[in-house]
Design an enzyme around this catalytic site. Structure first.
Site, PDB file in Angstrom:
ATOM      1  N   ASP A   1      42.482  68.773   5.906  1.00  0.00           N
ATOM      2  CA  ASP A   1      41.777  70.013   6.240  1.00  0.00           C
ATOM      3  C   ASP A   1      41.693  70.984   5.060  1.00  0.00           C
ATOM      4  O   ASP A   1      41.715  72.198   5.249  1.00  0.00           O
ATOM      5  CB  ASP A   1      42.441  70.725   7.441  1.00  0.00           C
TER       6      ASP A   1
ATOM      7  N   LYS B   1      37.459  69.503   2.211  1.00  0.00           N
ATOM      8  CA  LYS B   1      36.813  68.439   1.417  1.00  0.00           C
ATOM      9  C   LYS B   1      35.337  68.294   1.781  1.00  0.00           C
ATOM     10  O   LYS B   1      34.509  68.076   0.921  1.00  0.00           O
ATOM     11  CB  LYS B   1      37.518  67.088   1.659  1.00  0.00           C
TER      12      LYS B   1
ATOM     13  N   GLY C   1      37.904  65.101  10.438  1.00  0.00           N
ATOM     14  CA  GLY C   1      36.881  66.011  10.957  1.00  0.00           C
ATOM     15  C   GLY C   1      36.404  66.841   9.784  1.00  0.00           C
ATOM     16  O   GLY C   1      37.096  67.743   9.349  1.00  0.00           O
ATOM     17  N   HIS C   2      35.253  66.487   9.227  1.00  0.00           N
ATOM     18  CA  HIS C   2      34.768  67.209   8.057  1.00  0.00           C
ATOM     19  C   HIS C   2      33.692  68.203   8.491  1.00  0.00           C
ATOM     20  O   HIS C   2      32.676  67.829   9.055  1.00  0.00           O
ATOM     21  CB  HIS C   2      34.232  66.223   7.019  1.00  0.00           C
TER      22      HIS C   2
ATOM     23  N   GLN D   1      41.797  63.024   5.279  1.00  0.00           N
ATOM     24  CA  GLN D   1      43.173  63.503   5.409  1.00  0.00           C
ATOM     25  C   GLN D   1      43.652  64.049   4.050  1.00  0.00           C
ATOM     26  O   GLN D   1      42.825  64.499   3.280  1.00  0.00           O
ATOM     27  CB  GLN D   1      44.121  62.418   5.930  1.00  0.00           C
TER      28      GLN D   1
HETATM   29  P1  IMP Z   1      46.546  59.834  13.120  1.00  0.00           P
HETATM   30  O1  IMP Z   1      45.856  59.746  11.804  1.00  0.00           O
HETATM   31  O2  IMP Z   1      45.632  60.144  14.264  1.00  0.00           O
HETATM   32  O3  IMP Z   1      47.421  58.642  13.363  1.00  0.00           O
HETATM   33  O4  IMP Z   1      47.560  61.082  13.064  1.00  0.00           O
HETATM   34  C1  IMP Z   1      48.692  61.093  12.206  1.00  0.00           C
HETATM   35  C2  IMP Z   1      48.928  62.487  11.624  1.00  0.00           C
HETATM   36  O5  IMP Z   1      47.900  62.802  10.709  1.00  0.00           O
HETATM   37  C3  IMP Z   1      48.943  63.603  12.669  1.00  0.00           C
HETATM   38  O6  IMP Z   1      49.855  64.606  12.240  1.00  0.00           O
HETATM   39  C4  IMP Z   1      47.524  64.155  12.589  1.00  0.00           C
HETATM   40  O7  IMP Z   1      47.444  65.495  13.014  1.00  0.00           O
HETATM   41  C5  IMP Z   1      47.260  64.024  11.101  1.00  0.00           C
HETATM   42  N1  IMP Z   1      45.849  63.883  10.765  1.00  0.00           N
HETATM   43  C6  IMP Z   1      45.072  62.786  10.932  1.00  0.00           C
HETATM   44  N2  IMP Z   1      43.828  63.022  10.498  1.00  0.00           N
HETATM   45  C7  IMP Z   1      43.813  64.269  10.045  1.00  0.00           C
HETATM   46  C8  IMP Z   1      42.804  65.074   9.408  1.00  0.00           C
HETATM   47  O8  IMP Z   1      41.665  64.655   9.167  1.00  0.00           O
HETATM   48  N3  IMP Z   1      43.182  66.349   9.073  1.00  0.00           N
HETATM   49  C9  IMP Z   1      44.438  66.804   9.277  1.00  0.00           C
HETATM   50  N4  IMP Z   1      45.408  66.094   9.840  1.00  0.00           N
HETATM   51  C10 IMP Z   1      45.101  64.835  10.211  1.00  0.00           C
END
Ligand code: IMP
Length: 430
Positions: free
Chosen positions: A13, A16, A40-41, A224
């Protein structure tokens, strides 16, 4: 420069999407190489807000090719929804603008069920997005995954899905206490998705090699952030892929010698969504102010993001593990109005002061930030066009980030709109 990788330096977040959208104007091809619809971009173009979970953020530019590489785990339903929505809004009129790797793995409903079910029974909650990302990558590594290339042969797909369902249904019903899934409707539904996406599915590594040979400008879009990397992040409070720049190669099917520059995106403060340690987290009115003014709510899940001061230990770690050649600092405008601004330069654990990010999340949880206090500024800055026009305290803040991270700041973002950006150095124009 021909090939530039852009990655997040914090817990995701970082903004990007906006920076990629901006740089995409100077690129020919934009590639996603890891993650899935957990991302989520958010982009704001001419006042209109777009949130993409899978589509590369360059998709709003005409004449660019956007690629989802082999390293991404793809929920075809989400992807088709994004394609439909883009078409409705007048984008993606030319289908050849979007390519999907035949080697990318497919997310099925059982991945999402397992993701949510496990999170429900897990004691130290990771706070996953529930999009099935971890279970899909598990299947990939376990060699049980189903890839888009499998849709080209109905029998192969049916057999693989049948074998997977036998395992998954046992796990869902006996371990997680969930409902199992029936083969036939699932097979029919996914065959339809496969047929719908067929025209986009190709050998994207080969396509990229041709583009590189022709000297095209290619932008690799990380999802991420570094501290969510499965190796280099706050394990186990991480996502299930390598988010670092090195994975642009494995996740897109190019060699490391092709990468010319890696740019890191850092928010001017820090946020995190989900569980896990966060040394500079603020649970006071300043944290609340950052959340509200910065609109810090998850683009995928809507969850409020945890907010805190800029952590130079974190970003230095990202500089090293990604080999960053430059930084883009985003959301500097959110800090306007603060009397003083803190920057974390090191951590205190008992009597020890440490300057490198620890491998143990338990240790990170015990780290107390060592802060340096800098003067704030009260002016709103979103209309500023040059760094030299920023209030002196904001200029000093940026200089201090450069000193602490030993990395030059190439871009400063001071608002959500494309033109609310100061570009000191465009990596795609050098
Ligand atoms: P997962 O990727 O859904 O398995 O989540 C694992 C961890 O990564 C959790 O803490 C999510 O909140 C975090 N996470 C996954 N994708 C994002 C992103 O695009 N932005 C911020 N945090 C993310």
């Amino acid at each position: 420069m021909a090939c530039v990788v852009v990655v997040g330096t914090q817990w995701g977040d970082e903004g990007k999407g906006k920076i990629i959208d901006l740089l995409a104007e100077f690129a020919d091809v934009i590639v996603r190489f890891q993650g899935g619809s957990n991302a989520g971009h958010t982009l704001v173009v001419e006042g209109e807000k777009f949130i993409f979970h899978l589509m590369p953020s360059g998709i709003l530019h005409k004449g660019k090719t956007c690629i989802i590489g082999n390293g991404v785990v793809v929920d075809p339903k989400v992807l088709i929804e994004e394609i439909d929505q883009l078409k409705e809004q007048g984008y993606l009129q030319d289908d050849s603008q979007f390519l999907l790797s035949e080697q990318a793995h497919v997310i099925f409903p059982y991945h999402k069920q397992i993701d949510k079910g496990r999170e429900r029974i897990r004691s130290g909650k990771i706070g996953t997005t529930g999009r099935g990302i971890g279970p899909a990558y598990e299947d990939k590594v376990a060699r049980d995954g189903i890839r888009f290339v499998d849709f080209s042969d109905e029998e192969v797909l049916r057999k693989k899905l049948e074998a997977n369902l036998a395992q998954k249904n046992y796990y869902l019903t006996h371990v997680l206490g969930e409902e199992g899934l029936e083969l036939e409707p699932l097979y029919q539904e996914y065959m339809q998705y496969g047929t719908r996406l067929r025209q986009h599915v190709t050998n994207t590594s080969l396509f990229l090699a041709q583009q590189i040979r022709e000297g095209k400008q290619i932008l690799f879009e990380g999802a991420q952030g570094t501290l969510l990397d499965v190796d280099h992040g706050t394990y186990p409070y991480v996502t299930s892929s390598n988010t670092v720049a090195g994975n642009a190669c494995a996740g897109a099917g190019i060699g490391p010698t092709q990468i010319d520059l890696v740019m890191g995106i850092s928010k001017a403060y820090t946020t995190r969504v989900g569980g896990g340690p966060f040394p500079t987290e603020l649970s006071d009115e300043i944290g609340e102010m950052l959340r509200e003014k910065g609109g810090e709510y998850g683009a995928t899940t809507g969850r409020p993001r945890r907010c805190g001061w800029f952590d130079a230990v974190v970003v230095r770690h990202a500089v090293r593990v990604n080999g960053l050649g430059g930084l883009a600092i985003t959301k500097l405008d959110t800090l306007s109005g603060l009397k003083t601004i803190k920057v974390c330069t090191a951590y205190q654990v008992g009597d020890d002061v440490i300057t490198e990010f620890p491998a143990s999340s338990e240790l990170v949880a015990r780290c107390q930030p060592v802060y340096e206090e800098l003067q704030g500024w009260h002016e709103e800055i979103s209309a500023v066009k040059e760094v030299s026009q920023l209030p002196p305290a904001a200029q000093r803040y940026l200089e201090r980030i450069e000193e602490l991270t030993q990395t030059p700041i190439h871009i400063v973002s001071i608002g959500a709109q494309r033109d609310e950006t100061i570009i000191r150095h465009n990596p795609l124009l050098s």
